[in-house]
Design a protein around this motif. Sequence first.
Motif, PDB file in Angstrom:
ATOM      1  N   ASP A 119       0.853  -1.178   0.000  1.00 56.94           N
ATOM      2  CA  ASP A 119       0.000   0.000   0.000  1.00 56.94           C
ATOM      3  C   ASP A 119       0.897   1.239   0.000  1.00 56.94           C
ATOM      4  OD1 ASP A 119      -2.295  -1.726   0.354  1.00 56.94           O
ATOM      5  OD2 ASP A 119      -1.675  -1.893   2.455  1.00 56.94           O
ATOM      6  N   TYR A 179      -3.501   4.759  -0.190  1.00 56.37           N
ATOM      7  CA  TYR A 179      -3.902   3.893  -1.295  1.00 56.37           C
ATOM      8  C   TYR A 179      -3.726   2.435  -0.890  1.00 56.37           C
ATOM      9  CZ  TYR A 179      -3.747   7.889  -4.530  1.00 56.37           C
ATOM     10  OH  TYR A 179      -3.967   9.078  -5.168  1.00 56.37           O
ATOM     11  N   MET A 204      -3.429  -3.248  -5.194  1.00 53.13           N
ATOM     12  CA  MET A 204      -4.170  -4.372  -5.774  1.00 53.13           C
ATOM     13  C   MET A 204      -3.265  -5.297  -6.573  1.00 53.13           C
ATOM     14  SD  MET A 204      -7.691  -2.469  -6.986  1.00 53.13           S
ATOM     15  CE  MET A 204      -6.831  -1.332  -8.083  1.00 53.13           C
ATOM     16  N   GLN A 240      -1.280  -1.414  -9.395  1.00 50.47           N
ATOM     17  CA  GLN A 240      -2.619  -0.839  -9.389  1.00 50.47           C
ATOM     18  C   GLN A 240      -2.999  -0.476  -7.955  1.00 50.47           C
ATOM     19  OE1 GLN A 240      -4.388  -0.313 -12.345  1.00 50.47           O
ATOM     20  NE2 GLN A 240      -2.427  -0.980 -13.226  1.00 50.47           N
ATOM     21  N   TYR A 285      -5.950   1.956  -5.334  1.00 54.10           N
ATOM     22  CA  TYR A 285      -7.168   2.750  -5.240  1.00 54.10           C
ATOM     23  C   TYR A 285      -7.169   3.499  -3.908  1.00 54.10           C
ATOM     24  CZ  TYR A 285      -9.272  -0.799  -2.149  1.00 54.10           C
ATOM     25  OH  TYR A 285      -9.536  -1.670  -1.116  1.00 54.10           O
ATOM     26  N   VAL A 286      -7.817   4.670  -3.897  1.00 53.90           N
ATOM     27  CA  VAL A 286      -7.819   5.540  -2.714  1.00 53.90           C
ATOM     28  C   VAL A 286      -8.655   4.909  -1.613  1.00 53.90           C
ATOM     29  CG1 VAL A 286      -8.461   7.788  -1.793  1.00 53.90           C
ATOM     30  CG2 VAL A 286      -7.487   7.626  -4.088  1.00 53.90           C
ATOM     31  N   TYR A 287      -8.050   4.809  -0.418  1.00 57.16           N
ATOM     32  CA  TYR A 287      -8.764   4.305   0.752  1.00 57.16           C
ATOM     33  C   TYR A 287      -9.199   5.435   1.674  1.00 57.16           C
ATOM     34  CZ  TYR A 287      -9.352   2.478   5.471  1.00 57.16           C
ATOM     35  OH  TYR A 287      -9.826   2.211   6.729  1.00 57.16           O
TER      36      TYR A 287
END
Length: 401
Positions: A216, A230, A233, A237, A239-241
Motif C-alpha cells: 500500500d 492507497y 491491488m 494498481q 485505489y484511494v482508501y
Amino acid sequence: MKIEFCWKYILCFWNKNIASKLFTASLIFYSYSRSQTDSSFNSVSVSEFKLSFTPEIILFLNSNNDKNLDFVSLDSKTNTLWLNEADSIGGYFNFKEIKKSGTITSIKSSDVNRDSLDDIILVHHSLNKIEVLLNNKNNNFTSTFYDVNFYPDKVEIFDFNRDGILDLCSYGKVASGVTILLGKKNGKFSQGEVLFDEIPIEEIYPVYLNSDKEIDLAIKNWLTNEMIYYFGMGDLQFYVYDVVSLKDEESKIFYFHANSDNFTDYLVSNKNKIDLFLTNNIGSAKQNISFTLDEEINFVDTATSQNTLKKYLLVSTKKNEINFINMQNGNDSFDYFSFSIPFDYDKFFFCDLNKDSQKEIILFNGSNMYTLWFNQTDNLIQENIIFATQNNSAIRIENKK
C-alpha cells in the motif's frame, strides 16, 4: 531522567595526508561520566572525526567486504561525491572520489543486484534523471542513467511489484506524479512508468495497511497538505482508501511498526508534540499515545529492545536531548528516559561502525562527526538492551557488570 556529561580526558590525536589533498583526520576520544547524584555509574565514550569539508549529504553503507561501515559524503562546494572507508575502531582513513556532479539532490543505497555490496542511487534534479552506481568490488562503480519525471527530488527503494527484486520510485514537488523503475536481477532497471500524475507529491511511503500482503502507499500532497492512503491491488494498481488533512503545515509524519502485528503504524510530530496512531487489519488508525516534550522535535526514529521486545520512540529535540519513550504504555503512563548531548548536531544516525553487534549513535555538526559508544545501561532499564532501529541499524546500551 537526565544524564549530565562532563569533559574528562583526551586519549589520542592523529593526522593523515590522503591522496594529493590534505585531509585533517583527527580522532579524539572523550569520556563522560554521570552526575554523582545518581547511585549508579553510567558512562559513554565519544569519538570525534573531522572532515576537511562540511558534507551536505551523508549516507552510511557497506561498500566492501570488510567488517566496517563506510559512508558517502557530498561536498557541495566542489561538487564532489566522496566514499569514506572506515577502520576497525570507527575512524576513517581513505577518502576516494566517486564522481563530480553539481546536480545531485539526494542519495540512497541498497544492494540492488544482490552481490552483498551496497550500490548507490543518485537523484539528479536538473537533469530529470536517476543514476545507479553498481558496486563492482574494490569500490569501483559502473554508472547507468535513467529518465524520470520532471525535476525529481527524492528516490525510494522498495520491491513494489513483489517479485523479490528491488525497484526505484522517484518524485519531486515541482512535477506531479511518481516514476517507478522496475528492477532486474542484474541491477538494471526498466524505463519508468509514471503513476499518480495528478498529485503534487512531497513524500511517498510504501506501507502495509491491511492483511492482503499487497504493498500500500501513503502519499503526501504538499499543495493541499493532505495524506492520501492507497490500497494496493497488485501489478502497480492502487485505489484511494482514505484522505487525511494534516491541519498544520509544520506537521511531519513518520511510518514504522510500533507493535508486533504486520500493519504499518504512524506518528505525527508538530513542534514539541507527538501523536501515535496504531493501524488495524482494515487500515483504520486509532490514536494510542499523545506526548509533549519540553523542546521542539528535531529527529524521530524507533528502537526495539531485543531482550524485552519493548518498542521505543527515539526522539531528539533542538536542545540536544535524546528521549527513549516506551510506546506500549498507553496515554496514562510513559516508561521513558533521556540524556543530553553537550554539543550541537544537525545530522543523526544509528550505525554499527565496526560490525561487532554493538551499534552506536552517530552525530554530525558541520564537518565534525561524533560517535557515542554506550558502556553501561541506565538504572531505570535494569537490563542489557540492544536497540534495533527501523533502518537495519541499532544502538546498544549494555550493562558491563
